[in-house]
Design an enzyme around this catalytic site. Sequence first.
Site, short mmCIF file in Angstrom:
data_model
loop_
_atom_site.label_atom_id
_atom_site.label_comp_id
_atom_site.label_asym_id
_atom_site.label_seq_id
_atom_site.Cartn_x
_atom_site.Cartn_y
_atom_site.Cartn_z
N CYS A 2 -20.55 -4.95 -8.23
CA CYS A 2 -19.60 -4.23 -9.06
C CYS A 2 -18.96 -3.10 -8.24
O CYS A 2 -19.71 -2.53 -7.90
CB CYS A 2 -20.03 -4.03 -10.25
SG CYS A 2 -20.79 -5.47 -11.39
N ARG A 27 -16.59 -6.35 -4.12
CA ARG A 27 -17.80 -6.09 -4.58
C ARG A 27 -18.11 -6.90 -6.05
O ARG A 27 -19.37 -6.64 -6.60
CB ARG A 27 -18.25 -4.70 -5.42
CG ARG A 27 -18.04 -3.49 -4.02
CD ARG A 27 -18.00 -2.25 -4.62
NE ARG A 27 -19.27 -1.77 -5.22
CZ ARG A 27 -20.21 -1.28 -4.42
NH1 ARG A 27 -19.93 -0.80 -3.20
NH2 ARG A 27 -21.27 -1.00 -4.90
N TRP A 76 -19.29 -8.28 -10.88
CA TRP A 76 -19.99 -9.49 -10.41
C TRP A 76 -21.04 -9.77 -11.62
O TRP A 76 -21.95 -9.12 -11.53
CB TRP A 76 -20.42 -9.16 -8.82
CG TRP A 76 -21.16 -10.48 -8.23
CD1 TRP A 76 -20.68 -11.17 -7.62
CD2 TRP A 76 -22.71 -10.78 -8.37
NE1 TRP A 76 -21.37 -12.27 -7.24
CE2 TRP A 76 -22.66 -11.91 -7.58
CE3 TRP A 76 -23.95 -10.19 -8.87
CZ2 TRP A 76 -23.86 -12.74 -7.29
CZ3 TRP A 76 -24.96 -10.82 -8.78
CH2 TRP A 76 -24.83 -12.30 -7.99
N ASN A 100 -22.63 -0.20 -12.70
CA ASN A 100 -23.04 -1.09 -11.83
C ASN A 100 -24.49 -0.90 -11.47
O ASN A 100 -24.91 -0.04 -11.51
CB ASN A 100 -22.17 -0.61 -10.44
CG ASN A 100 -22.89 -1.08 -9.14
OD1 ASN A 100 -23.16 -1.95 -9.18
ND2 ASN A 100 -22.65 -0.37 -8.23
N GLY A 101 -25.07 -2.10 -11.41
CA GLY A 101 -26.52 -2.20 -11.34
C GLY A 101 -27.19 -3.08 -12.32
O GLY A 101 -26.34 -4.19 -13.15
N GLU A 479 -25.89 -17.32 12.48
CA GLU A 479 -24.80 -16.41 11.97
C GLU A 479 -23.42 -17.47 11.83
O GLU A 479 -22.58 -17.27 10.77
CB GLU A 479 -24.40 -15.32 12.85
CG GLU A 479 -23.31 -14.29 12.48
CD GLU A 479 -23.34 -14.12 10.85
OE1 GLU A 479 -24.23 -14.21 10.16
OE2 GLU A 479 -22.09 -13.53 10.51
N LYS A 483 -21.38 -18.00 8.28
CA LYS A 483 -20.04 -17.83 8.16
C LYS A 483 -19.17 -19.21 7.76
O LYS A 483 -18.38 -19.10 6.79
CB LYS A 483 -19.49 -17.41 9.65
CG LYS A 483 -18.41 -16.28 9.83
CD LYS A 483 -18.85 -14.92 9.57
CE LYS A 483 -19.70 -14.75 8.46
NZ LYS A 483 -20.61 -13.52 8.30
N GLU A 486 -20.21 -20.07 4.02
CA GLU A 486 -19.68 -18.78 2.91
C GLU A 486 -18.07 -19.32 2.61
O GLU A 486 -17.63 -18.89 1.56
CB GLU A 486 -20.29 -17.70 3.18
CG GLU A 486 -19.73 -17.04 4.18
CD GLU A 486 -20.30 -15.36 4.38
OE1 GLU A 486 -20.56 -14.92 3.27
OE2 GLU A 486 -20.39 -14.95 5.41
N HIS A 502 -37.39 -33.79 15.14
CA HIS A 502 -38.71 -33.63 14.44
C HIS A 502 -38.15 -34.05 12.81
O HIS A 502 -38.90 -33.62 12.08
CB HIS A 502 -39.33 -32.46 14.62
CG HIS A 502 -39.78 -32.48 15.85
ND1 HIS A 502 -40.84 -33.00 16.53
CD2 HIS A 502 -39.31 -31.66 16.85
CE1 HIS A 502 -41.01 -32.86 17.88
NE2 HIS A 502 -40.05 -31.78 18.20
N LYS A 601 -19.71 -8.36 -1.64
CA LYS A 601 -20.07 -7.70 -0.44
C LYS A 601 -21.17 -7.04 -0.67
O LYS A 601 -21.86 -7.09 0.56
CB LYS A 601 -18.84 -7.11 -0.03
CG LYS A 601 -19.05 -6.86 1.59
CD LYS A 601 -17.71 -6.52 2.32
CE LYS A 601 -17.89 -6.42 3.71
NZ LYS A 601 -18.43 -7.23 4.42
#
Length: 606
Positions: A2, A27, A76, A100-101, A479, A483, A486, A502, A601
């Site tokens: 947020c 955010r 968010w 926010n939180g 990584e 990328k 996402e 395996h 983010k």
Amino acid sequence: MCGIVGYTGRESVTDQILDSLELLEYRGYDSAGLATLNGQTGKIKLRKCAGRVNDLRGICKKDKKISTCGIGHTRWATHGGVSDENAHPHRCGDVLLVHNGIVENYEELKDHFMLHKELKSQTDTEVVAAVLNRLYQGDPHEAIRKTVQYLKGTFALVIMFADQPDIIYAIRNVSPIVAAYSGNGTMLASDVVALGAAAKQYMVVPEYMIMELHKDEIKLFDLNGKPHQTEFIDIDWDTTRSGKGNYPFYMEKEIMEQPDAMKATIESRVVDGRIDLSADGVPDDVLRDCERVCVVACGTAMHAGLVAKVLVQSKLNMYMDVEYASEFMYEDPVIDDKTLVLAISQSGETIDTLEALKYARRKGAKSIAVINVKGSSIARESDYVMYTAAGPEIAVASTKAYTTQLITLFLLVGRMAKVRGIFDDAAEKEYLKNLLQAPEKMQEVLDQKYDIHKIAREMLDAKDAFMIGRGLDYSILLEGALKLKEVSYIHTEAYASGELKHGTIALITENTPVVAVVTQTKLKDKELSNIREVQSRGASVVLLVKDGFDLADAEYADVFTLPAMADEFMVFPASAALQLLAYYVSMDKGLDVDKPRNLAKVVTVE
Ligand code: F6R
């Protein structure tokens, strides 16, 4: 998660807040809202909607009257779905509030204050607004102090009281708030990037202090009402760099900025041709006396730690763990005063990393944080900080933060090798010479972005993809796979190529796209034979290979040649190629590259 903004001053607030919210959309972008309080008329306007800031902008266009004080929010979703009602700001009586939180005990508070009937949303935030309104008797400080004593969890609360024109109040626990003098007034935000181009310095609001924003003044008080000095830090990021420039997406711009960001990260740490961390204040004895190294980080930052692990083990012959910060303290990690903990984070606000760091310090570990955002919570919590010089990273998918984290970790390992007597002067010089070449080798890859774009076009219809390699190649593919998944929504797995047979090789069928990275001399032959194993099951292999490696006569769907460097430095050109691949797949699929679904983010919830 947020994003929060507040402004009070002499300028019209609506566009100012909307522009800043747009910069904070990384955010969270489930809903957006804005409340203004007109100091002359006392009129409050509350506009909010599910959707993006741009949708909110459309709604605000109809507003004619100008206000000069307001608060805004981009969400968010955590408590309650994505809807207009759940969007912030929330209004209860005289209180307008953004948050926010996560307030963990909001159900208890509902019962305790018997709020059920007056709440319109499912959010924890509206409960806080309602409690504050109950406790408000005309003294904002008293109401805020009493309210936060009830709250369990993390919060950045930004508040306007209907009868306190032109003043914005804020208080926080863990979740960030920064403030500045900006644009003929004062401003606060969740992140420096949103403080407006006029801001030259900013302050981090200390935890559990009440901040008052007035038109001309920023005031701080502790919970007993005692005034406190505000300490300001220079904004040395060029905030104009936060625009997209000529690029369609921030992600492309940030990928292209990497060589400069890497150079800036190296330059301040090389003195007279030697690695020198004295400007970071990292003492040599911390690097010399530790017996083991442990990384705590999440996502991309954790992947940077995995590259460092290979380096630490091979160069320093030291034991090193890389842990998901979210799992760390639940696994009873072996940590003591001989452990050096590296907390890696772009934002410096990831709560799992912050909590893991605090835990390690309680156990006696020394800590170095590798951080991009100055003055952030993790930076403040750590014994020492090495800042990456990536500048603002806006795209949700991290690119330049990752490669500058890698550069910083390479510098750290180089210095450790020197102070532990592993590198003599000649070895240090050779290591540094290679590192200094990394930006230009990466640039060579970026200059061939159109070749990678062609490769990306072949992957658009894939539902699943694999990425295979060994050793360092595997570390960077973890990584690369993150990328790709996402930003393109293609399910992608990175696999240590020797491990495929395996079990997972069962998933390789005709035309499954497989991206293979082959850059490590000692592993090359084994990697190539693993590639043949998937090819004989019908996989379509795209090969990213170090220049000069002999490929015998095998055939590949595509081959991209990476400029050659000493093996351990190949992570730099290879990372650039993998980032571009993910970027172009996403862009060609017509997706919102910078804001992939469900993500934010800065992850400030556990
Ligand atoms: C992926 C990505 C995330 C972050 C992770 C940690 O592209 O950016 O995986 O790396 O959320 O964030 P920071 O580095 O801010 O701690």
